[in-house]
Motif scaffolding. Structure first.
Motif, PDB file in Angstrom:
ATOM      1  N   ASP A 138       0.835  -1.200   0.000  1.00 36.58           N
ATOM      2  CA  ASP A 138       0.000   0.000   0.000  1.00 36.58           C
ATOM      3  C   ASP A 138       0.869   1.248   0.000  1.00 36.58           C
ATOM      4  N   TRP A 139       0.268   2.389  -0.367  1.00 43.14           N
ATOM      5  CA  TRP A 139       1.055   3.607  -0.541  1.00 43.14           C
ATOM      6  C   TRP A 139       1.322   4.365   0.755  1.00 43.14           C
ATOM      7  N   GLY A 289     -19.040  15.884  -1.715  1.00 38.63           N
ATOM      8  CA  GLY A 289     -17.833  16.644  -1.422  1.00 38.63           C
ATOM      9  C   GLY A 289     -16.792  15.881  -0.634  1.00 38.63           C
ATOM     10  N   ILE A 290     -17.070  14.633  -0.256  1.00 37.72           N
ATOM     11  CA  ILE A 290     -16.167  13.848   0.597  1.00 37.72           C
ATOM     12  C   ILE A 290     -15.536  12.725  -0.218  1.00 37.72           C
ATOM     13  N   ILE A 291     -14.237  12.559  -0.084  1.00 31.94           N
ATOM     14  CA  ILE A 291     -13.527  11.559  -0.873  1.00 31.94           C
ATOM     15  C   ILE A 291     -13.902  10.160  -0.390  1.00 31.94           C
ATOM     16  N   PRO A 292     -14.369   9.284  -1.277  1.00 32.35           N
ATOM     17  CA  PRO A 292     -14.679   7.915  -0.865  1.00 32.35           C
ATOM     18  C   PRO A 292     -13.395   7.115  -0.668  1.00 32.35           C
ATOM     19  N   THR A 293     -13.482   6.055   0.121  1.00 29.33           N
ATOM     20  CA  THR A 293     -12.273   5.268   0.391  1.00 29.33           C
ATOM     21  C   THR A 293     -12.313   3.895  -0.272  1.00 29.33           C
ATOM     22  N   GLY A 315     -10.167   2.866   5.430  1.00 30.16           N
ATOM     23  CA  GLY A 315     -11.267   3.711   4.983  1.00 30.16           C
ATOM     24  C   GLY A 315     -11.829   4.571   6.100  1.00 30.16           C
ATOM     25  N   TRP A 316     -12.858   5.340   5.751  1.00 29.14           N
ATOM     26  CA  TRP A 316     -13.524   6.210   6.722  1.00 29.14           C
ATOM     27  C   TRP A 316     -14.115   5.396   7.877  1.00 29.14           C
ATOM     28  N   ASN A 332      -7.963   5.644   9.677  1.00 29.73           N
ATOM     29  CA  ASN A 332      -8.526   6.226   8.469  1.00 29.73           C
ATOM     30  C   ASN A 332      -7.438   7.064   7.800  1.00 29.73           C
ATOM     31  N   THR A 333      -6.937   6.616   6.650  1.00 29.68           N
ATOM     32  CA  THR A 333      -5.802   7.295   6.018  1.00 29.68           C
ATOM     33  C   THR A 333      -6.183   8.001   4.718  1.00 29.68           C
ATOM     34  N   HIS A 334      -7.448   8.356   4.566  1.00 30.64           N
ATOM     35  CA  HIS A 334      -7.864   9.010   3.324  1.00 30.64           C
ATOM     36  C   HIS A 334      -7.055  10.265   3.032  1.00 30.64           C
ATOM     37  N   ALA A 335      -6.580  10.948   4.092  1.00 34.29           N
ATOM     38  CA  ALA A 335      -5.901  12.230   3.901  1.00 34.29           C
ATOM     39  C   ALA A 335      -4.565  12.082   3.186  1.00 34.29           C
TER      40      ALA A 335
END
Length: 601
Positions: A138-139, A289-293, A315-316, A332-335
């Motif tokens: 994973d990144w 407006g919210i980024i999906p995971t 995810g969220w 939650n690492t969406h950021a």
């Protein structure tokens, strides 16, 4: 605002042009300021400490002396992460030995982990690295493992191996390598959370995939996550299963094509970054407006997680049991996806990428609630709606938003920053305090390193991370007016950079110190000082980390001068110094890795 790409930038120069003539000569003597003396002292202390650290923990081949393992606890990414901030240190002006050491460490790392193999983790049995790149992970971890490489171009863009790797690595995500079909251009997705030089992992991940091969821990190793047995390591990762489909973490992969564009100016690299980031921007708009995971393999939001936009590993809604802490934790690492939006901004100058993340901050905070007279804000979302309410507003990316936009409404979103307060004129002691703090940190880390009793056979790759003495946060903020990249594997966002046109290298010349005192959307104020009392110094100032900005006017004393270039050269007489005000147009130029004297314009 956006700009067009210029013609291809030649990589091989026919001749080395002469040093640029100074646009300004400063001969006003100044008493050496405390901040300037501390900057130079910190560069010297960092250099000496890094040399000792490398001699202690790396061998003559550039290998980290540790037990080599695959995994999310102590994998290959941690090994090279031990040299985090060394490329920045050299690019600030540290001696050439720092460049030599981190390049030796990087070359050794690639050889070491290409040879290192797993027995049980299937995709790393033939080497943890393949084609000089992680096989698939994973990144969060890929980014950490590329921290050194992704910043090598600040000082060493002409290195042939670096150039080859820049192209190869970007190609893994542009379907240029048939063995690494990571990207689906039809749906504009990276197809799995696990991806790399052997392509995507298109099955559910197991605890073994994350934890790595079995290892005896008790009495020999200490694990960074606090587990005391291999069984606890497996328990830690038992729910890390849903990796199929795209995740915002993968936006970090855009740094590879961004570097390739800044090296070559070939439009295909820029076009791929914009295509991929724009696809995520559209998904945010379609998701309130919210980024999906999670994005399914069919391109639909939540498509690999039963339609849940908040689903998937990291995810969220990713709350899991931590066996070491004996409690559930939110991961939650969406950021991490913000890096992709920053890369798109760097390549295009389009502030719409800032707008997208700004709308997300507002959208999450709109779900605030009141309890016991306090306003609480959510940070997670699951099957039962928003949760993890705290008194702190959701502010992931708020500092970056303000830094990129320089708009007061974005300033108001910050939860506090002593550096920003200094730039605003309300924290005058920050430079001295921050530099003294980093000097103390260097000393503390060296003292801890000297007390370390581990040996190569009782040491894991992450055991030495806390001893890495490179402490450059204050230098990045104060000298460059920049955001510290840390260990995230991102590009360097900064308002100014410096080059030594005499020595033909990145960084301020010896004895020169610089302090960015103020910034607005179209201006930066910087103070330059030559601490050498007997010899002049010449320094070239660049607008932006990669020349992406354009100076328009230089003001100093009672004089004003039109520049209209991305860099200017200043000669400082012995002991001289001055404060300069530089008007600029931000994001006016295609960014480049090349030094001012190696450019065509």
């Amino acid at each position: 605002m956006s700009f067009l790409c210029p013609p291809f930038l030649a990589l091989v120069l026919a001749a080395v042009p002469p040093a640029p003539q100074p646009a300004l000569s400063i001969d006003t003597p100044v008493s050496p300021p405390e901040w300037a003396l501390l900057e130079r002292a910190l560069i010297r202390a960092n250099t000496a400490a890094c040399r000792e650290f490398f001699a202690r923990y790396f061998d003559d081949r550039g290998h980290l002396e540790c037990v080599e393992r695959w995994g999310g606890d102590d994998g290959p990414d941690d090994a090279i992460e031990n040299l985090t901030d060394w490329p920045i240190l050299h690019a600030l002006g540290a001696p050439g030995v720092i460049l030599e050491l981190y390049k030796k460490g990087w070359e050794g790392h690639l050889r070491q982990y290409t040879a290192a193999r797993t027995k049980d983790v299937e995709f790393a049995r033939d080497g943890m690295y393949y084609k000089e790149f992680p096989v698939m992970f994973d990144w969060l971890h890929n980014g950490e493992g590329l921290t050194v490489f992704n910043l090598q171009g600040l000082s060493d863009p002409g290195n042939v191996k670096f150039q080859q790797r820049v192209r190869r690595y970007a190609g893994f995500y542009m379907n240029e390598d048939p063995g690494a079909p990571n990207y689906d251009p039809a749906h504009k997705i990276i197809r799995s959370l696990f991806n790399g030089s052997r392509g995507p992992l298109l099955r559910k991940a197991t605890a073994l995939d994350w934890a790595g091969d079995p290892i005896a821990i008790e009495g020999r190793f200490r694990l960074g996550h606090g587990e005391n047995s291999y069984e606890q390591m497996l328990e830690h990762f038992k729910d890390y299963n849903d990796i199929i489909g795209d995740h915002p973490q993968n936006l970090r992969a855009t740094v590879l094509a961004t570097n390739a564009y800044m090296l070559t100016h070939e439009p295909k690299y820029r076009d791929w970054v914009i295509e991929y980031v724009d696809a995520w921007r559209e998904r945010m708009a379609a998701n309130g407006g919210i980024i999906p995971t999670n994005i399914g393999l069919d391109g639909t939001i939540g498509g690999a997680c039963g339609g849940k936009w908040y689903g998937g590993v990291y995810g969220w809604g990713f709350t899991v049991w931590d066996p070491a802490a004996q409690k559930p934790v939110n991961r939650n690492t969406h950021a991490l996806g913000l890096a992709g939006f920053g890369n798109a901004l760097l390549l295009t100058g389009d502030m719409g990428y800032v707008d997208a993340w700004r709308r997300q901050i507002d959208a999450v905070n709109a779900h605030a609630k009141t309890a016991d007279g306090r306003t609480l804000y959510p940070h997670m979302h699951g099957d039962d709606g928003w949760y993890d309410y705290t008194p702190d507003k959701y502010a992931q990316g708020a500092l970056e938003m303000y830094y990129w936009s320089m708009q007061e409404p974005d300033r108001a979103r910050l939860n506090g920053s002593r550096w920003i307060a200094f730039l605003d004129g309300t924290n005058a002691n920050y430079p001295v305090n921050a530099l003294r703090g980093d000097l103390a940190l260097v000393r503390q880390k060296v003292e801890a390193m000297r007390r370390d009793t581990t040996t190569p056979d009782t040491r894991l790759s992450d055991d030495t991370l806390g001893y890495n003495p490179a402490s450059v946060r204050s230098l990045i903020e104060l000298m460059l007016g920049g955001l510290p990249p840390g260990n995230h594997g991102t590009v360097l966002h900064c308002r100014l950079r410096y080059f030594d046109p005499i020595a033909r290298r990145a960084g301020v010349p010896e004895d020169v110190a610089a302090l960015v005192e103020h910034m607005t959307a179209d201006e930066v104020a910087v103070r330059l000082v030559n601490l050498n009392q007997t010899e002049p110094r010449t320094v070239t100032i660049q607008a932006g980390g990669y020349g992406e900005h354009q100076f328009t006017t230089l003001d100093w004393a009672d004089t004003s001068k039109t520049i209209d270039r991305p860099f200017l050269t200043v000669q400082l007489a012995p002991g001289a110094g001055a404060s300069l005000r530089l008007k600029m147009r931000r994001y006016a130029n295609p960014p480049t890795l090349w030094a001012p004297w190696d450019r065509r314009s």
